[in-house]
Design a protein around this motif. Sequence first.
Motif, PDB file in Angstrom:
ATOM      1  N   HIS A 214      21.996 -34.017 -11.309  1.00  0.00           N
ATOM      2  CA  HIS A 214      23.215 -33.379 -11.065  1.00  0.00           C
ATOM      3  C   HIS A 214      23.798 -32.527  -9.978  1.00  0.00           C
ATOM      4  O   HIS A 214      24.633 -31.629  -9.712  1.00  0.00           O
ATOM      5  N   GLY A 215      22.965 -32.437  -8.981  1.00  0.00           N
ATOM      6  CA  GLY A 215      23.054 -31.716  -7.975  1.00  0.00           C
ATOM      7  C   GLY A 215      22.188 -30.823  -6.684  1.00  0.00           C
ATOM      8  O   GLY A 215      21.819 -30.599  -6.026  1.00  0.00           O
ATOM      9  N   GLY A 216      20.839 -30.036  -7.867  1.00  0.00           N
ATOM     10  CA  GLY A 216      19.982 -29.418  -7.029  1.00  0.00           C
ATOM     11  C   GLY A 216      19.210 -28.685  -7.974  1.00  0.00           C
ATOM     12  O   GLY A 216      20.024 -28.862  -8.644  1.00  0.00           O
ATOM     13  N   CYS A 217      17.926 -28.066  -7.669  1.00  0.00           N
ATOM     14  CA  CYS A 217      17.538 -27.121  -8.588  1.00  0.00           C
ATOM     15  C   CYS A 217      16.768 -26.524  -7.561  1.00  0.00           C
ATOM     16  O   CYS A 217      16.386 -26.728  -5.743  1.00  0.00           O
ATOM     17  N   GLY A 218      16.322 -25.167  -7.344  1.00  0.00           N
ATOM     18  CA  GLY A 218      15.883 -24.304  -6.346  1.00  0.00           C
ATOM     19  C   GLY A 218      14.109 -24.322  -6.481  1.00  0.00           C
ATOM     20  O   GLY A 218      13.779 -24.990  -7.183  1.00  0.00           O
ATOM     21  N   VAL A 219      13.738 -22.767  -5.564  1.00  0.00           N
ATOM     22  CA  VAL A 219      13.230 -22.900  -5.204  1.00  0.00           C
ATOM     23  C   VAL A 219      11.591 -22.121  -6.679  1.00  0.00           C
ATOM     24  O   VAL A 219      11.097 -22.369  -6.637  1.00  0.00           O
ATOM     25  N   LYS A 220      12.773 -21.392  -7.512  1.00  0.00           N
ATOM     26  CA  LYS A 220      11.947 -20.866  -8.536  1.00  0.00           C
ATOM     27  C   LYS A 220      11.645 -21.503  -9.879  1.00  0.00           C
ATOM     28  O   LYS A 220      10.634 -21.794 -10.510  1.00  0.00           O
ATOM     29  N   THR A 221      12.309 -23.059  -9.656  1.00  0.00           N
ATOM     30  CA  THR A 221      11.899 -24.190 -10.238  1.00  0.00           C
ATOM     31  C   THR A 221      10.154 -24.679  -9.359  1.00  0.00           C
ATOM     32  O   THR A 221       9.355 -25.084 -10.803  1.00  0.00           O
ATOM     33  N   LEU A 222       9.672 -24.455  -8.429  1.00  0.00           N
ATOM     34  CA  LEU A 222       8.914 -25.497  -7.620  1.00  0.00           C
ATOM     35  C   LEU A 222       7.778 -23.934  -8.897  1.00  0.00           C
ATOM     36  O   LEU A 222       6.669 -24.236  -8.738  1.00  0.00           O
ATOM     37  N   CYS A 223       8.276 -22.909  -8.446  1.00  0.00           N
ATOM     38  CA  CYS A 223       7.280 -22.075  -8.543  1.00  0.00           C
ATOM     39  C   CYS A 223       6.594 -21.897 -10.209  1.00  0.00           C
ATOM     40  O   CYS A 223       5.794 -21.304 -10.501  1.00  0.00           O
ATOM     41  N   ASP A 224       7.731 -21.978 -11.238  1.00  0.00           N
ATOM     42  CA  ASP A 224       7.826 -21.960 -12.120  1.00  0.00           C
ATOM     43  C   ASP A 224       6.983 -22.959 -12.743  1.00  0.00           C
ATOM     44  O   ASP A 224       5.398 -23.063 -13.510  1.00  0.00           O
ATOM     45  N   VAL A 225       6.645 -24.709 -12.147  1.00  0.00           N
ATOM     46  CA  VAL A 225       6.281 -25.601 -12.088  1.00  0.00           C
ATOM     47  C   VAL A 225       4.382 -25.388 -11.588  1.00  0.00           C
ATOM     48  O   VAL A 225       3.706 -25.533 -12.307  1.00  0.00           O
ATOM     49  N   TRP A 226       4.686 -25.023 -10.687  1.00  0.00           N
ATOM     50  CA  TRP A 226       3.327 -24.435  -9.931  1.00  0.00           C
ATOM     51  C   TRP A 226       2.253 -23.729 -10.928  1.00  0.00           C
ATOM     52  O   TRP A 226       1.102 -23.473 -10.908  1.00  0.00           O
ATOM     53  N   LEU A 227       2.967 -22.850 -11.285  1.00  0.00           N
ATOM     54  CA  LEU A 227       2.365 -20.980 -12.479  1.00  0.00           C
ATOM     55  C   LEU A 227       2.321 -21.862 -13.461  1.00  0.00           C
ATOM     56  O   LEU A 227       1.325 -21.617 -13.991  1.00  0.00           O
ATOM     57  N   PHE A 228       2.910 -22.584 -13.981  1.00  0.00           N
ATOM     58  CA  PHE A 228       2.617 -23.335 -15.259  1.00  0.00           C
ATOM     59  C   PHE A 228       1.660 -23.831 -15.461  1.00  0.00           C
ATOM     60  O   PHE A 228       0.280 -23.611 -16.270  1.00  0.00           O
ATOM     61  N   ARG A 229       1.463 -24.682 -14.625  1.00  0.00           N
ATOM     62  CA  ARG A 229       0.262 -25.884 -14.411  1.00  0.00           C
ATOM     63  C   ARG A 229      -0.922 -25.138 -13.950  1.00  0.00           C
ATOM     64  O   ARG A 229      -2.130 -25.387 -14.658  1.00  0.00           O
ATOM     65  N   ARG A 230      -1.125 -24.042 -13.585  1.00  0.00           N
ATOM     66  CA  ARG A 230      -2.106 -22.959 -12.725  1.00  0.00           C
ATOM     67  C   ARG A 230      -2.644 -22.445 -13.827  1.00  0.00           C
ATOM     68  O   ARG A 230      -3.722 -22.818 -14.020  1.00  0.00           O
ATOM     69  N   LYS A 231      -1.845 -22.015 -14.951  1.00  0.00           N
ATOM     70  CA  LYS A 231      -2.089 -21.172 -16.103  1.00  0.00           C
ATOM     71  C   LYS A 231      -3.155 -22.488 -17.170  1.00  0.00           C
ATOM     72  O   LYS A 231      -3.571 -21.849 -17.800  1.00  0.00           O
ATOM     73  N   HIS A 232      -1.797 -22.750 -17.277  1.00  0.00           N
ATOM     74  CA  HIS A 232      -1.841 -24.315 -18.372  1.00  0.00           C
ATOM     75  C   HIS A 232      -2.985 -25.073 -17.830  1.00  0.00           C
ATOM     76  O   HIS A 232      -2.628 -26.801 -17.924  1.00  0.00           O
ATOM     77  N   THR A 233      -4.131 -25.278 -17.840  1.00  0.00           N
ATOM     78  CA  THR A 233      -4.932 -26.155 -16.883  1.00  0.00           C
ATOM     79  C   THR A 233      -6.029 -26.929 -18.187  1.00  0.00           C
ATOM     80  O   THR A 233      -6.360 -28.844 -17.637  1.00  0.00           O
ATOM     81  N   ILE A 256       7.466 -33.585  -8.445  1.00  0.00           N
ATOM     82  CA  ILE A 256       7.970 -31.653  -8.340  1.00  0.00           C
ATOM     83  C   ILE A 256       6.820 -31.194  -8.081  1.00  0.00           C
ATOM     84  O   ILE A 256       6.183 -30.493  -7.864  1.00  0.00           O
ATOM     85  N   VAL A 257       5.329 -31.196  -9.031  1.00  0.00           N
ATOM     86  CA  VAL A 257       4.083 -30.972  -8.788  1.00  0.00           C
ATOM     87  C   VAL A 257       4.116 -31.424  -7.536  1.00  0.00           C
ATOM     88  O   VAL A 257       3.157 -29.962  -7.068  1.00  0.00           O
ATOM     89  N   ALA A 258       3.768 -32.513  -6.787  1.00  0.00           N
ATOM     90  CA  ALA A 258       3.499 -32.851  -5.364  1.00  0.00           C
ATOM     91  C   ALA A 258       3.610 -31.885  -4.171  1.00  0.00           C
ATOM     92  O   ALA A 258       3.453 -31.694  -3.700  1.00  0.00           O
ATOM     93  N   LEU A 259       5.236 -31.460  -4.832  1.00  0.00           N
ATOM     94  CA  LEU A 259       6.047 -30.898  -3.898  1.00  0.00           C
ATOM     95  C   LEU A 259       5.703 -29.489  -3.761  1.00  0.00           C
ATOM     96  O   LEU A 259       5.864 -28.925  -3.095  1.00  0.00           O
ATOM     97  N   ALA A 260       5.471 -28.639  -5.250  1.00  0.00           N
ATOM     98  CA  ALA A 260       4.932 -27.766  -5.359  1.00  0.00           C
ATOM     99  C   ALA A 260       3.721 -27.056  -5.167  1.00  0.00           C
ATOM    100  O   ALA A 260       3.358 -26.491  -3.798  1.00  0.00           O
ATOM    101  N   ASP A 261       3.191 -27.975  -4.688  1.00  0.00           N
ATOM    102  CA  ASP A 261       1.818 -28.063  -4.188  1.00  0.00           C
ATOM    103  C   ASP A 261       1.967 -28.021  -2.903  1.00  0.00           C
ATOM    104  O   ASP A 261       0.565 -27.156  -1.725  1.00  0.00           O
ATOM    105  N   CYS A 262       2.535 -28.584  -1.736  1.00  0.00           N
ATOM    106  CA  CYS A 262       2.899 -28.490  -0.228  1.00  0.00           C
ATOM    107  C   CYS A 262       3.179 -27.493  -0.315  1.00  0.00           C
ATOM    108  O   CYS A 262       3.245 -26.953   1.089  1.00  0.00           O
ATOM    109  N   TRP A 263       4.429 -27.257  -0.930  1.00  0.00           N
ATOM    110  CA  TRP A 263       4.864 -25.375  -0.722  1.00  0.00           C
ATOM    111  C   TRP A 263       3.588 -24.204  -1.627  1.00  0.00           C
ATOM    112  O   TRP A 263       3.512 -23.308  -0.289  1.00  0.00           O
ATOM    113  N   LEU A 264       2.913 -24.399  -2.238  1.00  0.00           N
ATOM    114  CA  LEU A 264       2.380 -23.512  -2.767  1.00  0.00           C
ATOM    115  C   LEU A 264       0.906 -23.366  -2.523  1.00  0.00           C
ATOM    116  O   LEU A 264       0.488 -22.614  -2.550  1.00  0.00           O
ATOM    117  N   GLY A 265       0.149 -24.536  -2.608  1.00  0.00           N
ATOM    118  CA  GLY A 265      -0.994 -25.153  -2.695  1.00  0.00           C
ATOM    119  C   GLY A 265      -1.471 -25.307  -1.226  1.00  0.00           C
ATOM    120  O   GLY A 265      -0.978 -24.903  -0.620  1.00  0.00           O
TER     121      GLY A 265
END
Length: 380
Positions: A214-233, A256-265
Amino acid sequence: MDEKKVFFINAVKCALNGKTAECENYSDWKDFCRYTAMQNAWSFAHFALEKSSAPEEVKNLLEQRFASVVGQQVRQEFFQGAIFDKLDENKIEYLPIKGSTLRALYPHPEMRVSCDVDFLVRQEDMPAVREALKSCGLEQDTSCVGADHDVWHAEGGVTIEPHKSLMSLTDFAGYFTDFWQKTFPVGDGSSRMRLKTEDEYIFLIAHAYKHSIHGGCGVKTLCDVWLFRRKHTDMDEEYVYTELEKIGAAKFDKKIVALADCWLGDAEMDEESEILTDFLFDGGVYGTGKSSALMGTDAESVQKTKRKYLLKRLFPPLKSLKLRYPVLNKCPFLLPVMWIVRIFDAIFTRRGTIKRNLKDCGSMNEQDVEKAKKIKEIIS
């Protein structure tokens, strides 16, 4: 990629990893602050740069914005605690959702800002929930009475949103209709409920997917996904994939997981990641009017996109207007009347919105349409 975007991304990564961003050779602070404001990422910027060699005026600005963020969060947590205590007292089950449940994933809770406090309650409990909110000193925003949630305000700019459903205004909202069946008590004697890890993640991705299409999502979405997956492996990935397939979001999750890994991994950017990064930067926290128009229409040309956008703004579909005019829930045949009411309301009370919509429409070009088509192909 633009080095200004690279620097911003690195600052976010440094903040999450407890490091100080190196900025001896960086000078585009105006653009950095613009990106930070668009993404509401003041906390990330503060933690990344407070001990850096950035100009003092920049660090002072970040400190001021960070103090404001912390103050808002303290006020939110105060009212959230009072409300949840009242719901516990009255034996009303509730499910905290969105930011309040994700904050604990962050190295500093202040990094995960939220515009409001969201929680899910059963539809039949809403009258009692409203009484609880009143008793806590909140006032209902009667102009925002909607089909799926209320909006309540407290002093200090705090907004509380009790939801009757987890999702609305999307083709996959029906998937979440019976999500209460997937909840269970936290187990501390309160009325607080929770979801199993996999279902919590499915809602996180579904919510991000809704905003993206519907238009976009921001940096906190990437951080949420990356941190969630790091904790819940140990998540049941087969279950997650199967359920996300049901709502058409499995491909989006992968991207979005792949993008988060580019940004934060440690992953390297490829062409798709760069396209999605530009989309994320352009859209701010939840998308702009322009990005919403481009993502929300299937037109093949810029002229058709503009036409569809203006028609959609003038004559929104029934499901959208039910949120603003609840009478349509019982009397859908009044839709044409509500279109006229809405137009006159905009003319007299929201002229600024009209100007922004016309500006967004006028600024679209063929390149924008092609970029939107590529993004849709990547994520859906």
